[in-house]
Design an enzyme around this catalytic site. Structure first.
Site, PDB file in Angstrom:
ATOM      1  N   GLU A  97       0.841  -1.215   0.000  1.00  9.14           N
ATOM      2  CA  GLU A  97       0.000   0.000   0.000  1.00  9.14           C
ATOM      3  C   GLU A  97       0.865   1.250   0.000  1.00  9.14           C
ATOM      4  OE1 GLU A  97      -3.405  -0.021   2.590  1.00  9.14           O
ATOM      5  OE2 GLU A  97      -3.402   2.161   2.777  1.00  9.14           O
ATOM      6  N   LYS A 282      -7.858  -0.923  11.056  1.00  9.74           N
ATOM      7  CA  LYS A 282      -7.190  -1.250   9.788  1.00  9.74           C
ATOM      8  C   LYS A 282      -5.981  -0.326   9.621  1.00  9.74           C
ATOM      9  CE  LYS A 282      -6.431  -1.546   5.181  1.00  9.74           C
ATOM     10  NZ  LYS A 282      -5.563  -0.696   4.355  1.00  9.74           N
ATOM     11  N   ASP A 298       3.630 -14.771  11.048  1.00 10.89           N
ATOM     12  CA  ASP A 298       2.308 -15.186  10.571  1.00 10.89           C
ATOM     13  C   ASP A 298       1.320 -14.038  10.785  1.00 10.89           C
ATOM     14  OD1 ASP A 298      -0.231 -16.263  10.256  1.00 10.89           O
ATOM     15  OD2 ASP A 298       0.234 -18.133  11.301  1.00 10.89           O
ATOM     16  N   HIS A 395      -2.477   9.997  -0.164  1.00 10.62           N
ATOM     17  CA  HIS A 395      -2.622   8.603  -0.533  1.00 10.62           C
ATOM     18  C   HIS A 395      -2.667   8.457  -2.047  1.00 10.62           C
ATOM     19  CE1 HIS A 395      -4.627   4.602  -0.292  1.00 10.62           C
ATOM     20  NE2 HIS A 395      -3.867   4.533   0.771  1.00 10.62           N
TER      21      HIS A 395
HETATM   22  C1  MEV Z   1      -6.302   3.148   4.797  1.00  7.56           C
HETATM   23  O1  MEV Z   1      -5.492   2.058   4.416  1.00  7.56           O
HETATM   24  C2  MEV Z   1      -6.381   3.271   6.303  1.00  7.56           C
HETATM   25  C3  MEV Z   1      -7.309   4.356   6.828  1.00  7.56           C
HETATM   26  O2  MEV Z   1      -8.618   4.138   6.328  1.00  7.56           O
HETATM   27  C4  MEV Z   1      -7.285   4.264   8.325  1.00  7.56           C
HETATM   28  C5  MEV Z   1      -8.294   5.173   9.018  1.00  7.56           C
HETATM   29  O3  MEV Z   1      -9.329   5.516   8.450  1.00  7.56           O
HETATM   30  O4  MEV Z   1      -8.029   5.487  10.202  1.00  7.56           O
HETATM   31  C6  MEV Z   1      -6.904   5.695   6.356  1.00  7.56           C
END
Ligand code: MEV
Length: 465
Positions: A97, A282, A298, A395
């Protein structure tokens, strides 16, 4: 199995007639590649990519898993600027990513201003679960298991003399009688906690679970079915903490106070809403998983443990929280991290060995502490972006480079094509193809002026098709 479309917009059919391939494992790696190449009508380039030799030699990959046909590489980068417990770290992270490495490096830099991260891990206990059915009276069965605690621990230790010699071994026995899920007998589970030292411990603990099962059956008079570790390694937690001076959080037009307020609001949102907590977590795992992968661990086990831990109260919650304390933004994280620094994949994967060396060959606990700090950093960077101009600007700027490469931009034009599609807000394969044609056309026209030659630009952006 039906044919599927390529994901790259080409629309070229790719499929396999049957996924049933008896004896596939008996083929050599080259034979498997040839067979797959025929079945999927792979191009020469696609076959070559299976042969590309990276950090993991094909012969090693062939010994690691069954049915191997190649290796798949993802970028390995460094999370920079980490100061953890007063020590400098460039953290190896394997991740596809875009922006994760830049994000954690930014957050680690902000944390340095007030001494970086403090981080720690519990002793490395993993837990074996032994499920007993038809045990009769639950109270009596529990009593008998607990009375035999020392015998169970000794039996478990006898299965792993070298672990005991290294200072590890079985530590405790627990009995859990859980309410029946279906009106039948309650679910009776024996937990055996084992200090696995610097191993990830899955194999160690599974051997223990299987090895003590007959004794558990004899003690309870019941029948043992499942004997396996739990990935909810809640006796093996890691924690990290940092304080960021509020002024460090200022971003372009936004004041430090305002950005901190946004991060704290994001933390409250995650606390209140599991839908948001999932995304929040995430963002944390964006930092944790790449360390787990780079060090040959793992990551499915880590993911399973993290999310189960996040739901331990009965409601899915954030693994990290942020609050303002005077002139600081304070972040804390806690999650289970079952990581090994010896054995398993680590012994055979050269890149994993290198990653550990870059971290100073840490103990498992130290590695868990580093991964927790990286997760906290990743979370902070995401929340800061979300609290200011949103995640897309940074991003997508990085994502645009991957899209430009996918559209066939030669390396020296990637940045220009990426900038054009960001500017045009068209970060798509088609947008990049058009931008590339424009850029390459301009370059060719310039060459024509200088050399008087003409060029066939038909290939530009077609990605060789
Ligand atoms: C993207 O990979 C992760 C985010 O969505 C985490 C978040 O919203 O805190 C940007």
């Amino acid at each position: 199995m039906t044919n599927t479309q390529d994901g790259d917009g080409a629309g070229r059919a790719a499929g396999i007639r049957s996924a049933w391939m008896p004896g596939f494992y008996k083929l050599t790696m080259d034979e498997r590649v040839a067979r797959i190449a025929r079945a999927f009508e792979l191009s020469r380039d696609e076959v070559a990519s299976l042969h590309a030799s990276g950090a993991l030699p094909r012969e090693v990959a062939d010994r690691m898993v069954e049915n191997a046909i190649g290796t798949m590489e993802i970028p390995l980068g460094l999370g920079l600027n980490f100061l953890i417990n007063g020590r400098e770290y460039a953290v190896p992270m394997a991740v596809e990513e875009p922006s994760v490495l830049a994000a954690v490096s930014f957050a680690a830099k902000a944390a340095r201003a007030a001494g970086g991260f403090t981080a720690e891990a519990d002793p490395q206990w993993m837990t074996a679960q032994i499920q007993v059915a038809r045990y009769g009276d639950a109270g009596r069965a529990r009593e008998r298991v607990l009375e035999a605690r020392d015998e169970l621990l000794a039996l478990a230790d006898s299965l792993h003399p070298s672990l005991v010699a290294r200072g590890g071994g079985a530590r405790d026995v627990e009995v859990r009688v859980l309410p029946s899920p279906d009106g039948g007998e309650d679910v009776f589970v024996v937990h055996l906690h084992v200090d696995v030292q610097d191993a990830m411990g899955a194999n160690l603990v599974n051997t223990v679970a299987e090895g003590v099962a007959p004794l558990v059956e004899a003690l309870t008079g019941g029948r043992v079915y499942l004997r396996i570790l739990t990935n909810l390694a809640d006796r093996r937690l890691a924690r990290a903490r940092c304080e960021i001076p509020v002024a460090e959080m200022a971003d372009r037009g936004a004041s430090g106070d305002d950005v901190c307020e946004g991060v704290v609001q994001a933390s409250r949102f995650a606390d209140a809403d599991p839908h948001r907590a999932a995304t929040h977590n995430k963002g944390i795992m964006n930092g944790v998983d790449p360390v787990v992968i780079a060090t040959g661990n793992d990551w499915r086990a880590v993911e399973a443990g993290a999310h189960a831990f996040a739901a331990r109260s009965g409601r899915y919650s954030p693994l990290a929280t942020w609050r303002r304390v005077d002139e600081f933004l304070e972040g804390t994280i806690e999650l289970p991290l079952a990581l090994g620094t010896v054995g398993g994949t680590l012994r055979v994967h050269p890149a994993a060995r290198l990653a550990l060396r870059l971290l100073g060959n840490p103990s498992a606990g130290k590695l868990a502490a580093i991964a927790a700090a990286t997760g906290l950093a990743s979370n902070l960077a995401a929340l800061r972006a979300l609290a200011t101009d949103g995640i897309q600007r940074g991003h997508m700027g990085l994502h645009a480079r991957s899209v430009a490469v996918a559209a066939g931009a030669p390396m020296h034009l990637v940045d220009r094509v990426a900038a054009m599609i960001v500017e045009a807000r068209e970060i798509t394969f088609d947008g990049a193809t058009r931008a590339l044609a424009t850029v390459a056309g301009a370059a060719a026209a310039l060459t024509d002026v200088v050399t008087g030659e003409s060029h066939d630009l038909a290939h530009v952006g077609s990605h060789g098709r």
